[in-house]
Design a protein around this motif. Structure first.
Motif, mmCIF file in Angstrom:
data_model
loop_
_atom_site.group_PDB
_atom_site.id
_atom_site.type_symbol
_atom_site.label_atom_id
_atom_site.label_comp_id
_atom_site.label_asym_id
_atom_site.label_seq_id
_atom_site.Cartn_x
_atom_site.Cartn_y
_atom_site.Cartn_z
ATOM 1 N N VAL A 90 -4.221 5.311 -10.902
ATOM 2 C CA VAL A 90 -3.402 6.269 -11.658
ATOM 3 C C VAL A 90 -2.128 5.564 -12.103
ATOM 4 C CG1 VAL A 90 -4.330 8.326 -10.531
ATOM 5 C CG2 VAL A 90 -2.395 7.142 -9.498
ATOM 6 N N PRO A 91 -1.585 5.908 -13.266
ATOM 7 C CA PRO A 91 -0.416 5.185 -13.790
ATOM 8 C C PRO A 91 0.822 5.302 -12.916
ATOM 9 C CG PRO A 91 -0.949 7.129 -15.136
ATOM 10 C CD PRO A 91 -2.099 6.921 -14.221
ATOM 11 N N GLU A 92 0.971 6.413 -12.183
ATOM 12 C CA GLU A 92 2.155 6.597 -11.335
ATOM 13 C C GLU A 92 2.233 5.563 -10.215
ATOM 14 O OE1 GLU A 92 1.076 10.650 -12.998
ATOM 15 O OE2 GLU A 92 0.030 8.922 -12.129
ATOM 16 N N LEU A 93 1.093 4.950 -9.864
ATOM 17 C CA LEU A 93 1.056 3.971 -8.779
ATOM 18 C C LEU A 93 0.686 2.582 -9.280
ATOM 19 C CD1 LEU A 93 -0.822 6.109 -6.076
ATOM 20 C CD2 LEU A 93 1.640 5.961 -6.498
ATOM 21 N N ALA A 94 0.897 2.319 -10.568
ATOM 22 C CA ALA A 94 0.531 1.034 -11.159
ATOM 23 C C ALA A 94 1.187 -0.119 -10.412
ATOM 24 C CB ALA A 94 0.947 1.010 -12.636
ATOM 25 N N GLY A 95 0.389 -1.120 -10.069
ATOM 26 C CA GLY A 95 0.882 -2.286 -9.345
ATOM 27 C C GLY A 95 0.767 -2.166 -7.841
ATOM 28 N N GLY A 96 0.428 -0.964 -7.346
ATOM 29 C CA GLY A 96 0.313 -0.749 -5.910
ATOM 30 C C GLY A 96 -1.129 -0.588 -5.473
ATOM 31 N N LEU A 97 -1.314 -0.566 -4.164
ATOM 32 C CA LEU A 97 -2.609 -0.330 -3.571
ATOM 33 C C LEU A 97 -2.614 1.032 -2.884
ATOM 34 C CD1 LEU A 97 -3.012 -3.802 -1.784
ATOM 35 C CD2 LEU A 97 -4.004 -3.158 -3.989
ATOM 36 N N VAL A 98 -3.800 1.590 -2.704
ATOM 37 C CA VAL A 98 -3.963 2.804 -1.911
ATOM 38 C C VAL A 98 -5.129 2.581 -0.948
ATOM 39 C CG1 VAL A 98 -3.019 4.393 -3.631
ATOM 40 C CG2 VAL A 98 -5.467 3.850 -3.653
ATOM 41 N N LEU A 99 -5.116 3.292 0.153
ATOM 42 C CA LEU A 99 -6.225 3.205 1.090
ATOM 43 C C LEU A 99 -7.416 3.973 0.545
ATOM 44 C CD1 LEU A 99 -4.415 3.768 4.518
ATOM 45 C CD2 LEU A 99 -5.214 1.600 3.547
ATOM 46 N N ALA A 100 -8.614 3.417 0.723
ATOM 47 C CA ALA A 100 -9.824 4.159 0.381
ATOM 48 C C ALA A 100 -9.871 5.428 1.223
ATOM 49 C CB ALA A 100 -11.053 3.292 0.646
ATOM 50 N N PRO A 101 -10.547 6.493 0.723
ATOM 51 C CA PRO A 101 -10.525 7.780 1.430
ATOM 52 C C PRO A 101 -10.853 7.686 2.911
ATOM 53 C CG PRO A 101 -11.537 8.054 -0.712
ATOM 54 C CD PRO A 101 -11.289 6.586 -0.553
ATOM 55 N N GLU A 102 -11.853 6.872 3.279
ATOM 56 C CA GLU A 102 -12.222 6.753 4.690
ATOM 57 C C GLU A 102 -11.050 6.245 5.519
ATOM 58 O OE1 GLU A 102 -15.268 4.072 7.464
ATOM 59 O OE2 GLU A 102 -14.913 3.574 5.355
ATOM 60 N N ALA A 103 -10.389 5.187 5.047
ATOM 61 C CA ALA A 103 -9.282 4.600 5.792
ATOM 62 C C ALA A 103 -8.076 5.521 5.806
ATOM 63 C CB ALA A 103 -8.912 3.249 5.191
ATOM 64 N N HIS A 104 -7.817 6.182 4.681
ATOM 65 C CA HIS A 104 -6.668 7.085 4.624
ATOM 66 C C HIS A 104 -6.870 8.256 5.576
ATOM 67 C CE1 HIS A 104 -3.204 7.986 1.613
ATOM 68 N NE2 HIS A 104 -2.825 8.112 2.854
ATOM 69 N N ARG A 105 -8.107 8.729 5.679
ATOM 70 C CA ARG A 105 -8.397 9.842 6.586
ATOM 71 C C ARG A 105 -8.188 9.427 8.032
ATOM 72 N NH1 ARG A 105 -13.292 10.482 5.350
ATOM 73 N NH2 ARG A 105 -12.793 11.534 3.407
ATOM 74 N N VAL A 106 -8.629 8.211 8.378
ATOM 75 C CA VAL A 106 -8.418 7.700 9.730
ATOM 76 C C VAL A 106 -6.921 7.632 10.038
ATOM 77 C CG1 VAL A 106 -8.601 5.643 11.192
ATOM 78 C CG2 VAL A 106 -10.577 6.427 9.884
ATOM 79 N N TYR A 107 -6.148 7.096 9.101
ATOM 80 C CA TYR A 107 -4.702 6.968 9.309
ATOM 81 C C TYR A 107 -4.028 8.330 9.449
ATOM 82 C CZ TYR A 107 0.192 6.581 8.022
ATOM 83 O OH TYR A 107 1.554 6.713 7.990
ATOM 84 N N VAL A 158 0.855 -1.189 0.000
ATOM 85 C CA VAL A 158 0.000 0.000 0.000
ATOM 86 C C VAL A 158 0.889 1.236 0.000
ATOM 87 C CG1 VAL A 158 -1.809 1.270 1.211
ATOM 88 C CG2 VAL A 158 -1.794 -1.232 1.270
ATOM 89 N N VAL A 159 0.630 2.144 -0.919
ATOM 90 C CA VAL A 159 1.344 3.428 -0.960
ATOM 91 C C VAL A 159 0.599 4.406 -0.052
ATOM 92 C CG1 VAL A 159 2.274 5.250 -2.430
ATOM 93 C CG2 VAL A 159 2.016 2.926 -3.338
ATOM 94 N N LEU A 160 1.328 5.034 0.869
ATOM 95 C CA LEU A 160 0.716 5.890 1.875
ATOM 96 C C LEU A 160 1.106 7.360 1.688
ATOM 97 C CD1 LEU A 160 1.591 3.683 4.987
ATOM 98 C CD2 LEU A 160 -0.677 3.879 3.941
ATOM 99 N N LYS A 161 0.338 8.213 2.351
ATOM 100 C CA LYS A 161 0.674 9.628 2.555
ATOM 101 C C LYS A 161 0.992 10.345 1.243
ATOM 102 C CE LYS A 161 3.441 10.069 6.207
ATOM 103 N NZ LYS A 161 4.466 9.710 7.212
ATOM 104 N N GLY A 162 2.084 11.125 1.235
ATOM 105 C CA GLY A 162 2.337 12.020 0.115
ATOM 106 C C GLY A 162 2.401 11.358 -1.240
ATOM 107 N N ALA A 163 3.068 10.212 -1.317
ATOM 108 C CA ALA A 163 3.211 9.540 -2.613
ATOM 109 C C ALA A 163 1.870 9.100 -3.172
ATOM 110 C CB ALA A 163 4.154 8.345 -2.493
ATOM 111 N N ALA A 164 0.929 8.749 -2.289
ATOM 112 C CA ALA A 164 -0.416 8.370 -2.742
ATOM 113 C C ALA A 164 -1.262 9.594 -3.050
ATOM 114 C CB ALA A 164 -1.104 7.515 -1.680
#
Length: 346
Positions: free
Chosen positions: A192-209, A97-103
């Motif tokens: 998005v192509p910049e994160l191809a092959g990776g996961l990101v947190l859904a907005p709700e989960a990313h906001r909690v984190y 999972v790609v987190l924070k700024g990079a995501a």
């Protein structure tokens, strides 16, 4: 500070720029720096059409322009490195999972030059920590140090740092950790192509984190304005994506999932990557010590010192330290808690 908030929110017209003197302009430029409040590129973006305040000195305009273009160049290098890293993780069959700024820079910001970031934050399951570290080594990143995450450095020009996480934040005041399955259940393939092959947190989960990271990991007083902007730009994060004007997030926080907001640090019902029960999502000492075997002796000693003697601000954020004279007592309490956890994992 208020002017910085308004300008970063696209509301520069509400600022009384004519009241600014030399001292205020100097402070404005310093706070906007990518390593300070981090919103300098956003302020430049608001004025990029030439609508600079007449009272703004040319030196401040040049500073803001430099903040944006330096961030754009830095992030371009970061995303070039990240593409290779994500491809390597995909090839190794390790979900990441790609987190924070990079995501966020490529999903909620209009331009990648608007979100400064100093490193790449990645999340893997605890059981995949050691294989993930090998993948990063294969990509040219050497293990630099390990604490609550494993830092890997590629000594290029400019150097790129990767922080590999197996958990998200420290324990709360009640000694609880978040149920990591809750976050992994809300990890979705990046679109998005910049994160191809990776996961990101859904907005709700990313906001909690992000809220927990600012309010707990940084004790609510080491946050930055760009982190507030992140929260506002996530879907459902605020009216018109504006930066809140009521200061930092509250340092208290409750995890989602149960009526009282807490879940135990360990749970018999946790799922593994294949959905089987029993996966341990805590920051198990056995896993950390296993990863320590990849460190050199000097870095290993540095890690142990960090564990035994964290900064005073960290202790104050974890324990109810009312007076400085009681601080040594809480260090002793931390050591006893750590000893109990080691015994529990034997």
């Amino acid at each position: 500070y208020e002017a910085l908030c308004l300008a970063a929110s696209g509301r520069a017209g509400e600022v009384g720029w004519g009241r600014f003197g030399e001292t205020e302009w100097r402070l404005f430029g310093r706070l906007a720096h990518p390593h300070a409040e981090g919103v300098g590129p956003l302020v430049y973006w608001a004025f990029r059409d030439g609508s600079w305040p007449a009272a703004m000195p040319g030196t401040v305009r040049r500073l803001l322009r430099g903040y944006y273009y330096n961030t754009l160049a830095n992030n371009t290098v970061i995303y070039e490195q990240l593409a290779g890293i994500l491809a390597a993780f995909k090839s190794a069959g390790i979900p990441v999972v790609v987190l924070k700024g990079a995501a966020l820079a490529v999903t909620v910001y209009e331009d990648i030059g608007l979100r400064p970031m100093g490193d790449i934050d990645l999340l893997v399951r605890p059981a995949r920590l050691r294989p993930a570290m090998r993948v990063l080594h294969g990509c040219g990143f050497d293990l630099h140090k390990i604490s609550v995450h494993a830092q890997h450095l590629r000594d290029d020009l400019p150097p790129v740092m990767v922080e590999l996480h197996w958990g998200l934040v420290i324990r709360d005041a009640a000694g609880k950790l978040p149920d990591m399955d809750w976050f992994w259940d809300r990890a979705v393939p990046a679109s998005v192509p910049e994160l191809a092959g990776g996961l990101v947190l859904a907005p709700e989960a990313h906001r909690v984190y992000l809220t927990a990271h600012s309010g707990m990991q940084h004790a609510g007083f080491q946050g930055r304005l760009i982190w507030e902007r992140d929260l506002c730009l996530l879907p459902g994060g605020g009216a018109a994506g504006q930066v809140p004007e009521n200061g930092r997030p509250e340092p208290t926080f409750r995890w989602p999932g149960e009526p009282n907001g807490h879940r135990p640090a360990t749970s018999a019902g946790r799922r593994g990557e294949d959905g089987a029960a029993g996966e341990e999502n805590d920051e198990s000492p056995s896993r950390i010590f296993d990863a320590l075997s990849l460190l050199g002796p000097v870095t290993r000693l540095s890690f142990l010192w960090h564990i035994l003697f964290p900064p005073r601000g960290y202790i104050r954020s974890r324990y109810p330290v009312r007076t400085g004279i009681r601080l040594p007592y809480y260090y002793l309490l931390r050591w006893l808690e750590g000893f109990r956890r080691l015994r529990a994992h034997e």
